[in-house]
Design an enzyme around this catalytic site. Sequence first.
Site, PDB file in Angstrom:
ATOM      1  N   ARG A   1      88.949  81.739  55.845  1.00  0.00           N
ATOM      2  CA  ARG A   1      90.107  80.837  55.967  1.00  0.00           C
ATOM      3  C   ARG A   1      90.986  81.404  57.076  1.00  0.00           C
ATOM      4  NH1 ARG A   1      94.206  81.554  51.359  1.00  0.00           N
ATOM      5  NH2 ARG A   1      95.150  82.816  52.985  1.00  0.00           N
TER       6      ARG A   1
ATOM      7  N   HIS B   1      97.147  79.834  53.008  1.00  0.00           N
ATOM      8  CA  HIS B   1      96.657  78.834  52.051  1.00  0.00           C
ATOM      9  C   HIS B   1      97.067  77.422  52.489  1.00  0.00           C
ATOM     10  CE1 HIS B   1      95.390  77.025  48.339  1.00  0.00           C
ATOM     11  NE2 HIS B   1      96.577  76.458  48.242  1.00  0.00           N
TER      12      HIS B   1
ATOM     13  N   TYR C   1      99.530  88.844  54.575  1.00  0.00           N
ATOM     14  CA  TYR C   1      98.765  89.790  53.752  1.00  0.00           C
ATOM     15  C   TYR C   1      97.333  89.984  54.271  1.00  0.00           C
ATOM     16  CZ  TYR C   1      97.737  85.098  52.116  1.00  0.00           C
ATOM     17  OH  TYR C   1      97.432  83.770  52.086  1.00  0.00           O
TER      18      TYR C   1
HETATM   19  C1  TPP Z   1      92.637  75.610  37.517  1.00  0.00           C
HETATM   20  C2  TPP Z   1      93.579  75.859  38.661  1.00  0.00           C
HETATM   21  N1  TPP Z   1      94.239  77.039  38.730  1.00  0.00           N
HETATM   22  C3  TPP Z   1      95.107  77.278  39.749  1.00  0.00           C
HETATM   23  C4  TPP Z   1      95.317  76.316  40.707  1.00  0.00           C
HETATM   24  C5  TPP Z   1      96.297  76.580  41.840  1.00  0.00           C
HETATM   25  N2  TPP Z   1      95.574  76.825  43.094  1.00  0.00           N
HETATM   26  C6  TPP Z   1      95.380  75.832  43.981  1.00  0.00           C
HETATM   27  S1  TPP Z   1      94.466  76.338  45.301  1.00  0.00           S
HETATM   28  C7  TPP Z   1      94.348  77.902  44.690  1.00  0.00           C
HETATM   29  C8  TPP Z   1      93.562  78.962  45.436  1.00  0.00           C
HETATM   30  C9  TPP Z   1      92.159  78.511  45.604  1.00  0.00           C
HETATM   31  O1  TPP Z   1      91.371  79.484  46.195  1.00  0.00           O
HETATM   32  P1  TPP Z   1      89.874  79.196  46.470  1.00  0.00           P
HETATM   33  O2  TPP Z   1      89.207  78.619  45.278  1.00  0.00           O
HETATM   34  O3  TPP Z   1      89.284  80.426  47.027  1.00  0.00           O
HETATM   35  O4  TPP Z   1      89.903  78.022  47.559  1.00  0.00           O
HETATM   36  P2  TPP Z   1      90.519  78.066  49.045  1.00  0.00           P
HETATM   37  O5  TPP Z   1      91.962  77.709  48.930  1.00  0.00           O
HETATM   38  O6  TPP Z   1      90.302  79.418  49.580  1.00  0.00           O
HETATM   39  O7  TPP Z   1      89.764  77.024  49.784  1.00  0.00           O
HETATM   40  C10 TPP Z   1      94.990  78.018  43.471  1.00  0.00           C
HETATM   41  C11 TPP Z   1      95.057  79.253  42.673  1.00  0.00           C
HETATM   42  C12 TPP Z   1      94.622  75.102  40.588  1.00  0.00           C
HETATM   43  N3  TPP Z   1      94.763  74.123  41.476  1.00  0.00           N
HETATM   44  N4  TPP Z   1      93.744  74.901  39.561  1.00  0.00           N
END
Ligand code: TPP
Length: 464
Positions: free
Chosen positions: A242, A246, A254
């Site tokens: 990425r 976010h 970080y």
């Molecule tokens: C069940 C759940 N827990 C927490 C969240 C909040 N949240 C949204 S995106 C994210 C991080 C996601 O990381 P990853 O799965 O690695 O995907 P990336 O953003 O790196 O594409 C979180 C914790 C959520 N949407 N759903």
Amino acid sequence: MSQPLTREQHLDLYYYMKLNRMLDEQLVRLFRQNVVVGGLYSNLGQEATSVGTAYALEKRDWIAPMIRNVGGLLVKGYKPRDILMQYMARVDSPTMGKDGTSHFGDIKVRHVVSPISMLGDLVPVMAGVAIGGRYLGQNIVAMTWVGDGATSTGAFHEGMNFAATQHAPLVLVVENNQWAYSTPVAKQVPIHDLADRAKAYGIASAIVDGNDVMAVYQTTKEAVNRCRAGKGPVLIESKTMRMKGHAQHDAAEYVPKEMFKYWEARDPIARYEKYLTENKIWDEKTKKELDARIDKELKEDLEFAEKSPLPPPELAEQGVYCDGCHTVEAVWNRSKAEVTPPKSSVKPEWEVTDFGGFDLASTMAKQSAAAGENGGKDARIISQGTHKNTAHKPQQRPNGGAAKSAQHPARNFERQQPASQKFKGQKSPSQRMMDQKTNGQPEKSSAVARVPFGRGPKGKEGRK
Ligand SMILES: Cc1ncc(C[n+]2csc(CCOP(=O)(O)OP(=O)(O)O)c2C)c(N)n1
Ligand SMILES: [Mg+2]
């Protein structure tokens, strides 16, 4: 192996990746102008994964994208204007301005299931789509993507277990972009390769260099072919990065700077441009033409999006419940008689080859053979995990920079996963059970006992 790509397909891959990137950059500009109404989640650096995986599908196949899979949406036929208007909450957007990000789909034409924000939840949903398609005789493959963080959710596990047990034609792309918000993979899971998760479900898996669009495409094509041939789900771990925070609010301070540098040098589009040039698939003129086409399309679509108004207030109360605005009908590609009694009737008894009891001697023998060790003679077994792999190294160094094993993802992939061994599927117990059947009829075997099941017939033959 899948067929080599034609020149046209090569250029398509470039077109979609570049369009994905230019659209991403356009959205960032709009966000800074305050025209994007909600959060904006960049796809930067992950274009090869989204595009290469979706491109391996056919028109009839289904996807459920996540926020960083705009590339997949473009491949599936959405236009940049749809994405622009969606983020700008304009009335001509797929959700008529009711959503500001990616919660839209198209069940009828493009076969796109609208994403759900709850991480991992699309896995059981798409397992359902996959087996639904099989039931209807459509011979489709379903695909969804999850991030490294999403693999920690309960829904991911439930969905994978369900898909595996049902042999669902599901391709699950684990997009390991090294971060879930500010959490690095090493703090998310105690394993190096997320593909190892597949072992627990007894399904095939592959690891691919997610910044090499050709590798992503070829691997996914093989996975899709496996699924279509009825060999069950495949988990593909795509190792990528990425390249932003976010979302726009997150400056990603970080992330060690060296890590960004490492991945910048492996930019998927720059790499593919080099590949196309070195292999004489295009020349400077073709590149310029393609770039000009992308530029023109984006300009036109931006103009269209800017002209589209914000939704009128009264629209808020419309379309909340379906009042007959659309019909949801199953598309049957086979005769219903095949899946209804009497044709579908089966004896309500299972065959089991193994009663599941604890047999110390054979369990020890199996474990010793697997681990190359002798175990103790206790009536229990405590194991540190059966998949010892001393080659695994920590994924990231605390002071930044990727560990050695991640430094050459393409080579790493080839070394660890030669084409012939890429899919390391084991047969699941239910597959083994299915293998014992001939034409859907249980084969008699002396080792097999028949076990009465639920409220099934009162036959006594299994109750010995
Ligand atoms: C069940 C759940 N827990 C927490 C969240 C909040 N949240 C949204 S995106 C994210 C991080 C996601 O990381 P990853 O799965 O690695 O995907 P990336 O953003 O790196 O594409 C979180 C914790 C959520 N949407 N759903
Ligand atoms: Mg992630």
